[in-house]
Design a protein around this motif. Sequence first.
Motif, PDB file in Angstrom:
ATOM      1  N   THR A   1      -8.493   1.254  -4.278  1.00 11.68           N
ATOM      2  CA  THR A   1      -6.987   1.578  -4.983  1.00 11.68           C
ATOM      3  C   THR A   1      -7.290   2.405  -5.992  1.00 11.68           C
ATOM      4  O   THR A   1      -8.385   1.512  -6.871  1.00 11.68           O
TER       5      THR A   1
ATOM      6  N   MET B   1      -4.754   5.744  -3.681  1.00 10.66           N
ATOM      7  CA  MET B   1      -5.194   5.783  -2.029  1.00 10.66           C
ATOM      8  C   MET B   1      -5.829   7.197  -1.739  1.00 10.66           C
ATOM      9  O   MET B   1      -4.843   8.163  -2.179  1.00 10.66           O
TER      10      MET B   1
ATOM     11  N   TYR C   1      -2.579   3.095  -9.508  1.00  9.91           N
ATOM     12  CA  TYR C   1      -1.522   3.014  -8.789  1.00  9.91           C
ATOM     13  C   TYR C   1      -0.588   1.900  -9.022  1.00  9.91           C
ATOM     14  O   TYR C   1      -0.720   0.672  -9.778  1.00  9.91           O
TER      15      TYR C   1
ATOM     16  N   GLY D   1      -9.500   3.908   4.797  1.00  7.36           N
ATOM     17  CA  GLY D   1      -7.671   3.363   4.441  1.00  7.36           C
ATOM     18  C   GLY D   1      -6.856   3.764   5.112  1.00  7.36           C
ATOM     19  O   GLY D   1      -5.287   3.192   5.395  1.00  7.36           O
TER      20      GLY D   1
ATOM     21  N   GLN E   1       1.032  -1.652   0.060  1.00  8.32           N
ATOM     22  CA  GLN E   1       0.108   0.220   0.461  1.00  8.32           C
ATOM     23  C   GLN E   1       0.774   0.856  -0.126  1.00  8.32           C
ATOM     24  O   GLN E   1       2.206   1.257  -0.402  1.00  8.32           O
TER      25      GLN E   1
ATOM     26  N   HIS F   1      -6.702  -3.947   4.257  1.00 10.06           N
ATOM     27  CA  HIS F   1      -6.811  -2.805   2.952  1.00 10.06           C
ATOM     28  C   HIS F   1      -8.010  -2.201   2.663  1.00 10.06           C
ATOM     29  O   HIS F   1      -9.243  -3.451   2.788  1.00 10.06           O
TER      30      HIS F   1
ATOM     31  N   LEU G   1      -3.899   2.359   7.786  1.00  6.88           N
ATOM     32  CA  LEU G   1      -2.477   2.558   7.357  1.00  6.88           C
ATOM     33  C   LEU G   1      -1.602   3.524   7.782  1.00  6.88           C
ATOM     34  O   LEU G   1       0.165   2.725   8.619  1.00  6.88           O
TER      35      LEU G   1
END
Lengths: 501, 501
Positions: A500, A168, B396, A174, A164, A496, A178
């Motif tokens: 994305t 994002m 990404y 999210g 990751q 996650h 993280l």
Amino acid sequence: MSLAKAIILSPSDNVAVANGKLEAGEALPNGVPTLTVIDPGHKVATRPIAAGEAVIKYAQAIGRATQDIAAGEHVHSQNLVFEAGRMPVVPPGTALEPTEADKARTFMGYRRADGRAGTRNFIGIIASVNCSTTVCKAISDEANRRLLPLYPGIDGFVPIVHGQGCGMSGTGDGMAVLHRTLAGYARHPNFGGALMIGLGCEVNQLTLYGQRGVVSSKRHFNIQDAGGSRKAVEKAMEILAEIAQEVGQLKREPIPLSEIVVGLQCGGSDGMSGITANPALGAAVDLLAGVGGIGILSETTEIYGAEHLLAYRATTPEVAKKLDGYIKWWEDHTALHGASIDNNPSPGNKRGGLTTILEKSLGAVAKGGQTPLTGVFGYGEKVTGHGLVFMDTPGYDPVSATGQVAGGANVIVFTTGRGSCFGCRPTPSIKVATNSTLYNAMEEDMDVNCGDIASGEKTIEQMGREMFELIIETASGRKTKSEEFGYGDNEFVPWHLGATL
Amino acid sequence: MSLAKAIILSPSDNVAVANGKLEAGEALPNGVPTLTVIDPGHKVATRPIAAGEAVIKYAQAIGRATQDIAAGEHVHSQNLVFEAGRMPVVPPGTALEPTEADKARTFMGYRRADGRAGTRNFIGIIASVNCSTTVCKAISDEANRRLLPLYPGIDGFVPIVHGQGCGMSGTGDGMAVLHRTLAGYARHPNFGGALMIGLGCEVNQLTLYGQRGVVSSKRHFNIQDAGGSRKAVEKAMEILAEIAQEVGQLKREPIPLSEIVVGLQCGGSDGMSGITANPALGAAVDLLAGVGGIGILSETTEIYGAEHLLAYRATTPEVAKKLDGYIKWWEDHTALHGASIDNNPSPGNKRGGLTTILEKSLGAVAKGGQTPLTGVFGYGEKVTGHGLVFMDTPGYDPVSATGQVAGGANVIVFTTGRGSCFGCRPTPSIKVATNSTLYNAMEEDMDVNCGDIASGEKTIEQMGREMFELIIETASGRKTKSEEFGYGDNEFVPWHLGATL
Ligand SMILES: [Ca+2]
Ligand SMILES: [Ca+2]
Ligand SMILES: [Ca+2]
Ligand SMILES: [Ca+2]
Ligand SMILES: [Ca+2]
């Protein structure tokens, strides 16, 4: 020693669980003979249960008898029904108590600057984003080659890398999850020091960590600023030499058992998980809670259906309410993704003897013993307090354990019936087999064999005491099987959440 | 050679882009003097543009003049407006054409049993689930130590590992995407052979792959069946010794350029991305398309706003419709997650000279050159056909490139303005700097310097031809900078869709 024919999981239970096939007329542990053949994993009444009375397993009402049940009779769907929300809650059984001597005991750990206790003395190389992963691995490889031989007091340099960090949203769940996870690792008491490496242009900027005091300014940098991959490795080696100089001098010292924080995991479960390894781990957690330590129960998807019983054990209404909030979040979250949190016993589960959703989830909750629930935390949040706490995580093992370690777990205990290959550096992971077949097949991966409960060699309480002792030894430096094999560099999997992009 | 003061991106454009600050009166490439100071990255009219007329950049209408604009005048928000859906679509410019000699050329590659062409001769060790990751890495480490020295014809043993595979729904998008991605790698032409390793109890069962012919039965097994981690490594070594015996004898042979499949990536973009590296890569793609090869444009979130222009270039209505379907999916998907796909120029972008969303997205689309769009594919789907195709992926980089490689990309070209650390074994990744400052700072990571366009040393067409030649050399075995450093074992990141359970 002869095989235990059936297991009574708690003294207050009115059913036993068959351990292997029972013929009609075989005696249960309390001497009552079975009336019919009972298949392995199935329940049998240890005393008469009147129609309408609660059927008790795990010291808990798992449903209501739909007809009179005689002592020795098979208890399953034909005479047992679960009424969601209408079952009487049975007060938890008595938690296994530590001795007075236990309460004065210590383990040999590392005292950190923030006051917390480490069970290992690693140095972390933490990636902010997937784009700095290979450099973080190259740095830790090089440091393990060049620096580690010079500092025998250091357990190793550990890359903490993941998929990751960019592509994002910079706000929302999210990113929050993280950030909390990476910050939790950077501050983890099993790291004597940490270096964070970014690429430079990612969403998850290093400044988010430096600003919040996670790592001091000279202990993080971006590859783009360093002039590329090779130069980043060289620059890191200079910083790590300084960190190693300091961390390499730290020594283990006696620390009260109350500072052991154990993350509880189960994965690759089988029919014995809820009967042998999980209750035994629960007994160890009761002992740990009794000396003031912390056990972290998690895996919200796996305890679903039994949450009201956990809530009943909560020390305050706020704790119960917080747990309820996470359950509701999961109901919404899974519905949003077209997934199901419905943990109803599958046809295979039913054939194996599980009758109700509550019974199934209680097998997972059994890891938490009988001690009160003192706190509820979000994924990766720093856990505080004493005794049993809950952390909201998915059931998926690497994601769940990553959250617990981020929250400060300095030991993990992981039960498995199918066999698990797992480690979670910087935290040691004790792997517990639910049955002897697995233990014998994968002895090089398994630390504990709870098959000894099914074989009648040990009681749940005895095995709980053994696990409690092994937790203390492991916290003091004894290596787990997964540490010996080198597990833990690939199992850092932050939850996650979010799209994305 | 003197610095190019301004760059005309396409012959049909009526604006140039300032390359550094232009003083009033400086001559544009067509001789017209500027009327005012023009800041770097900003647009200046190369000829008079009447009110209502289209402003053309990238051979495309990026908006409409709101007033008469004189030759040499600054073109930005004060005299340029974008009307979504109401802009005339300008037919694409002329694609750069390969020579007749180019069309007969070959590269030196590996011909695989399924007919596809490989540019490398690796052997893959593929994890079905995070739980088998550490064993897959241990296997590839051991194979690289023990077997690789015996078989110089093999490029290496590559672990393909990730965080997914369990704690997920067995049906739905998440599982479909993971399965397609892993199957795509197992079948990838850059792998002469592959071994898949599972734990045993995961949702993503190995049988899903064996049954579909991805790997033959003896080329996948579960750790639980092998008896644990160490025994799994030993068992794998026996199987790999057989695979290596076969794969080690393969030799490169001449293969038509039409079998080169290039994945197009950009990450860590800067103001020059859309002006130097992306158009130059587009020119290389035009040449590749002209010889029948495939260029895969992706990163749906980054081309958003310019999709109607890609659709205009589609060879059939079905191709255009499929692209449109993916765009609609993204609008729903991001809304569902509370994220935004709105690619509007940020205040920083505007200060840098970008006026409209279309202009910004065209900078990304420029990687696809001017050639027609012949196909549209889902994430990780096997790409087929010739010329430019589109694959739906997030922007990404590791996730996007993983999809392209799963789809069969045997070369990746990655443009970056900020500096990228990326590799994607088994496919070589050519890294292209958009500016000389970056190239000089990170020369050990960058393969190509498109700063030579801004400096006036090379035209976009010349640089496109150079990249085309480098693609052929790389396909034939020339190592990229990221291969030399050892990138690629950590950048396999399958798109994560659906809830983690
Ligand atoms: Ca689990
Ligand atoms: Ca034994
Ligand atoms: Ca083959
Ligand atoms: Ca990108
Ligand atoms: Ca040059």
